[in-house]
Design an enzyme around this catalytic site. Structure first.
Site, PDB file in Angstrom:
ATOM      1  N   HIS A  18       0.934  -1.241  -0.143  1.00 23.00           N
ATOM      2  CA  HIS A  18       0.043   0.083   0.175  1.00 23.00           C
ATOM      3  C   HIS A  18       0.894   1.349   0.088  1.00 23.00           C
ATOM      4  CE1 HIS A  18      -3.192  -2.589   2.408  1.00 23.00           C
ATOM      5  NE2 HIS A  18      -3.425  -2.510   0.942  1.00 23.00           N
ATOM      6  N   LYS A  42     -15.988  -7.637   5.731  1.00 23.47           N
ATOM      7  CA  LYS A  42     -15.335  -8.548   6.614  1.00 23.47           C
ATOM      8  C   LYS A  42     -15.150  -7.927   7.725  1.00 23.47           C
ATOM      9  CE  LYS A  42     -12.230  -9.244   3.406  1.00 23.47           C
ATOM     10  NZ  LYS A  42     -10.811  -9.209   2.886  1.00 23.47           N
ATOM     11  N   ARG A  92      -1.801  -6.342  -8.322  1.00 24.01           N
ATOM     12  CA  ARG A  92      -0.896  -7.114  -7.886  1.00 24.01           C
ATOM     13  C   ARG A  92      -0.568  -8.165  -9.029  1.00 24.01           C
ATOM     14  NH1 ARG A  92      -3.363  -7.599  -2.211  1.00 24.01           N
ATOM     15  NH2 ARG A  92      -4.962  -7.262  -3.881  1.00 24.01           N
ATOM     16  N   SER A 130      -3.147  -7.757   2.983  1.00 26.50           N
ATOM     17  CA  SER A 130      -3.270  -7.572   4.467  1.00 26.50           C
ATOM     18  C   SER A 130      -3.649  -8.993   5.049  1.00 26.50           C
ATOM     19  CB  SER A 130      -4.484  -6.458   4.488  1.00 26.50           C
ATOM     20  OG  SER A 130      -4.108  -5.335   4.082  1.00 26.50           O
TER      21      SER A 130
HETATM   22  P1  ADP Z   1      -9.814  -3.522  -0.967  1.00 29.35           P
HETATM   23  O1  ADP Z   1     -10.397  -4.124   0.257  1.00 29.35           O
HETATM   24  O2  ADP Z   1     -10.675  -2.180  -1.233  1.00 29.35           O
HETATM   25  O3  ADP Z   1      -9.169  -4.032  -1.805  1.00 29.35           O
HETATM   26  P2  ADP Z   1      -6.947  -3.338   0.351  1.00 29.35           P
HETATM   27  O4  ADP Z   1      -6.607  -2.787   1.319  1.00 29.35           O
HETATM   28  O5  ADP Z   1      -7.089  -4.852   0.209  1.00 29.35           O
HETATM   29  O6  ADP Z   1      -8.518  -2.796   0.006  1.00 29.35           O
HETATM   30  O7  ADP Z   1      -6.347  -2.858  -1.080  1.00 29.35           O
HETATM   31  C1  ADP Z   1      -6.547  -1.471  -1.314  1.00 29.35           C
HETATM   32  C2  ADP Z   1      -5.904  -1.207  -2.767  1.00 29.35           C
HETATM   33  O8  ADP Z   1      -4.466  -1.562  -2.608  1.00 29.35           O
HETATM   34  C3  ADP Z   1      -6.373  -2.203  -3.747  1.00 29.35           C
HETATM   35  O9  ADP Z   1      -6.588  -1.371  -4.970  1.00 29.35           O
HETATM   36  C4  ADP Z   1      -5.484  -3.043  -3.768  1.00 29.35           C
HETATM   37  O10 ADP Z   1      -5.388  -3.884  -5.214  1.00 29.35           O
HETATM   38  C5  ADP Z   1      -4.316  -2.343  -3.667  1.00 29.35           C
HETATM   39  N1  ADP Z   1      -3.109  -3.359  -2.851  1.00 29.35           N
HETATM   40  C6  ADP Z   1      -3.138  -4.335  -1.790  1.00 29.35           C
HETATM   41  N2  ADP Z   1      -2.090  -4.834  -1.721  1.00 29.35           N
HETATM   42  C7  ADP Z   1      -1.153  -4.275  -2.644  1.00 29.35           C
HETATM   43  C8  ADP Z   1       0.322  -4.558  -2.797  1.00 29.35           C
HETATM   44  N3  ADP Z   1       0.871  -5.541  -2.290  1.00 29.35           N
HETATM   45  N4  ADP Z   1       0.740  -4.055  -4.085  1.00 29.35           N
HETATM   46  C9  ADP Z   1      -0.095  -3.127  -4.774  1.00 29.35           C
HETATM   47  N5  ADP Z   1      -1.257  -2.901  -4.587  1.00 29.35           N
HETATM   48  C10 ADP Z   1      -1.891  -3.472  -3.462  1.00 29.35           C
END
Ligand code: ADP
Length: 163
Positions: A18, A42, A92, A130
């Protein structure tokens, strides 16, 4: 006029993936809002204020052009309220693509002027989620290099409480 972008997500918790997306995005804009969704399906491990504090502690000192807020309701309405028409999302792997495409098209349908920009994750974080971080921490594994130090401490504290 100030160019403003919104990077929405659950950020439960904020990872180095992030952080990488946020720092590479803010270079393209005058200001970036990291927007934490409060209506996650969730049950989150961290509350919105906890997630906000952890993100703020993870940003480099002097990141004045990044702010962190919680939001609920429709993302496009929030973006409009903030005066932004740009949503940043990270990609990703191919597996992210279908869901992200669907969301981007739905958001465009709801508000045609709102556009989604995708940033490719750095190679070293392309496996990082996450959910994986929480599982590793819960099972006593090492999350060094996966999350900022403040998030590591918060995970240790959270899971030690339940041990
Ligand atoms: P959501 O539930 O909205 O997907 P996340 O916190 O899982 O929330 O992810 C927020 C954004 O960050 C999403 O666009 C996700 O694809 C991106 N993201 C999460 N982890 C990574 C990572 N390791 N590298 C690049 N982008 C990421």
């Amino acid at each position: 006029m100030e160019k403003l972008a919104i990077y929405p997500g659950t950020f439960d918790p904020f990872t180095n993936g992030h952080l990488d997306i946020a720092l590479r995005s803010v270079r393209l804009f005058d200001h970036l809002i990291i927007a934490i969704t409060t209506n996650a399906k969730k049950k989150p491990l961290f509350s919105v204020p906890e997630r906000r504090d952890l993100i703020l502690q993870s940003l480099p000192d002097g990141s004045k052009n990044i702010s962190v807020e919680g939001f609920d309701g429709l993302l496009v309405n929030y973006a409009e309220k903030k005066g932004s028409s740009i949503i940043i999302r990270g990609l990703r792997a191919v597996s992210d693509f279908e869901y992200e495409l669907q969301m981007a098209l739905i958001n465009r349908k709801l508000k045609p002027n709102v556009d989604t920009i995708f940033k490719m994750s750095s190679e070293e974080y392309s496996f990082l989620t996450s959910t994986a971080v929480k599982e590793i921490a819960q099972l006593g594994g090492c999350v060094d290099g996966l999350v900022p130090p403040a998030v590591k401490s918060a995970l240790l504290e959270k899971f030690n409480k339940y041990r």
